[in-house]
Design an enzyme around this catalytic site. Sequence first.
Site, short mmCIF file in Angstrom:
data_model
loop_
_atom_site.label_atom_id
_atom_site.label_comp_id
_atom_site.label_asym_id
_atom_site.label_seq_id
_atom_site.Cartn_x
_atom_site.Cartn_y
_atom_site.Cartn_z
N CYS A 105 -55.26 38.13 -24.30
CA CYS A 105 -56.27 38.56 -23.32
C CYS A 105 -56.98 39.85 -23.77
O CYS A 105 -58.21 39.89 -23.85
CB CYS A 105 -55.62 38.74 -21.95
SG CYS A 105 -54.08 39.69 -21.96
N1 LIG Z 1 -50.90 36.25 -17.75
C1 LIG Z 1 -51.96 36.45 -18.56
O1 LIG Z 1 -52.94 37.12 -18.18
C2 LIG Z 1 -52.00 35.84 -19.94
C3 LIG Z 1 -53.13 36.05 -20.72
C4 LIG Z 1 -53.18 35.50 -22.01
C5 LIG Z 1 -52.09 34.80 -22.51
N2 LIG Z 1 -50.98 34.65 -21.73
C6 LIG Z 1 -49.86 33.91 -22.32
O2 LIG Z 1 -49.72 32.68 -21.63
C7 LIG Z 1 -48.32 32.32 -21.57
C8 LIG Z 1 -47.93 32.16 -20.09
O3 LIG Z 1 -48.17 33.39 -19.43
P1 LIG Z 1 -47.99 33.55 -17.85
O4 LIG Z 1 -48.51 34.89 -17.51
O5 LIG Z 1 -48.51 32.36 -17.14
O6 LIG Z 1 -46.38 33.57 -17.75
P2 LIG Z 1 -45.46 33.23 -16.51
O7 LIG Z 1 -46.24 33.47 -15.25
O8 LIG Z 1 -44.21 33.99 -16.71
O9 LIG Z 1 -45.16 31.66 -16.64
C9 LIG Z 1 -44.41 31.15 -17.70
C10 LIG Z 1 -44.24 29.66 -17.54
O10 LIG Z 1 -43.50 29.14 -18.64
C11 LIG Z 1 -42.32 28.45 -18.17
N3 LIG Z 1 -41.26 28.77 -19.15
C12 LIG Z 1 -40.68 29.98 -19.37
N4 LIG Z 1 -39.82 29.90 -20.41
C13 LIG Z 1 -39.88 28.63 -20.85
C14 LIG Z 1 -39.20 27.92 -21.90
N5 LIG Z 1 -38.33 28.53 -22.72
N6 LIG Z 1 -39.50 26.60 -22.08
C15 LIG Z 1 -40.39 25.98 -21.28
N7 LIG Z 1 -41.04 26.58 -20.26
C16 LIG Z 1 -40.79 27.90 -20.06
C17 LIG Z 1 -42.07 29.02 -16.77
O11 LIG Z 1 -41.45 28.07 -15.91
P3 LIG Z 1 -39.85 27.79 -15.94
O12 LIG Z 1 -39.20 29.10 -16.26
O13 LIG Z 1 -39.53 27.26 -14.58
O14 LIG Z 1 -39.68 26.76 -17.01
C18 LIG Z 1 -43.51 29.23 -16.28
O15 LIG Z 1 -44.05 28.03 -15.81
C19 LIG Z 1 -47.57 33.49 -22.26
O16 LIG Z 1 -47.31 33.17 -23.60
C20 LIG Z 1 -48.54 34.64 -22.14
O17 LIG Z 1 -48.35 35.62 -23.13
C21 LIG Z 1 -50.91 35.13 -20.46
#
Ligand SMILES: NC(=O)c1ccc[n+]([C@@H]2O[C@H](COP(=O)([O-])OP(=O)(O)OC[C@H]3O[C@@H](n4cnc5c(N)ncnc54)[C@H](OP(=O)(O)O)[C@@H]3O)[C@@H](O)[C@H]2O)c1
Length: 328
Positions: free
Chosen positions: A143
């Site tokens: 981001c």
């Molecule tokens: N938030 C942002 O603004 C943003 C911006 C750019 C990129 N990202 C990237 O996008 C990705 C998701 O971010 P987020 O903010 O949405 O995170 P989040 O809110 O913590 O969600 C993570 C998701 O992944 C699942 N998960 C966690 N560990 C897992 C595993 N080992 N295997 C399979 N599923 C798993 C979780 O569900 P369960 O634990 O129930 O499986 C949940 O659905 C990350 O890599 C982050 O760096 C985020």
Amino acid sequence: MDIAIIGASGYAGGDLIRLLLGHSRARVSCVTSRKLAGKPVESIHPQFKGLLDLEFSNPSPKDLEADVAFLAVPHTAAMAYARPLLSRGIKVIDLSADYRLPKEIFEKVYGVPHTDYFTAPYGIPELRRDSYRDADFVSNPGCFPTGATLAAAPLARYAHTVIYDSKTGVSGAGDNPSATTHYPNVGDNVNPYKWTSHRHLAEMKQELVSLGSHAKCYFTPHLVPVNRGILTTAHILLKEPIGQEEVELLYRNYYEGEFFVRLQNPVLAAVRGTNFCDIRVESEGDRVVAVSAIDNLGKGASGQAIQNMNIICGFDERDGLTGAGLLP
Ligand SMILES: NC(=O)c1ccc[n+]([C@@H]2O[C@H](COP(=O)([O-])OP(=O)(O)OC[C@H]3O[C@@H](n4cnc5c(N)ncnc54)[C@H](OP(=O)(O)O)[C@@H]3O)[C@@H](O)[C@H]2O)c1
């Protein structure tokens, strides 16, 4: 197209669902969560009640059926999915950091071994969409690097130093609560963090180099009490001075025809919920200040991921992404 969202219970996964509900060619058919398997989507995302009748599941990559899969899981989790899905002919957009950097730099910056490395296109469409139109896998940029790089790109080759100062909303940290994101610590407050050592600095440096720049690059982020959005002030120190009219013309030409980059005063709320990046530049001679605003979950994550899906699937790049920002 049947779409699978791996990690659909998180913030980025939720925004993928929201945006894909408005896509003319995509149908979300699989949403995964380990913790919520068997529960309906609205158990964590009440905004989708009546709009998406699906339950979370937790299939192994070899049983997953889809045309396109988004990996919206933490870094190191995506590497378990990428190759197994690709080997079954599923196109993949990875929102995690797992394929954004060369292996040795990833391992150094993230402090973990990479167990299934391959090189992948780094997908900022405005900078290099033509180089990955035929790809089956796109690594979606971070981001902060997206907003920062778009702010500095037109001047990158003329700079000797670029300093990024960013303010980010709290959803950037994902949905896992912590002391840092606890309301009394965030509300009515501004917190600088990782002043000189944020992981995204490596991506920012990599992008400057790929734009032909030898500029030194620095980055300090700040957490501000908003849910969504990143405002980045790029201080671009130039080898030769440039005037205001000239720098405005340079940016207009550079981003001509780019639907998602708008040259106007950057205001977080104007891009909230969207895939837009708003940028304005001001010159004081040998320093140009370029400020960009994006939604960290939009152009910083899910919006750009859908833009990348549209590119590699040959769809209209804007499909699903033409909603206006939530202002006020
Ligand atoms: N938030 C942002 O603004 C943003 C911006 C750019 C990129 N990202 C990237 O996008 C990705 C998701 O971010 P987020 O903010 O949405 O995170 P989040 O809110 O913590 O969600 C993570 C998701 O992944 C699942 N998960 C966690 N560990 C897992 C595993 N080992 N295997 C399979 N599923 C798993 C979780 O569900 P369960 O634990 O129930 O499986 C949940 O659905 C990350 O890599 C982050 O760096 C985020």
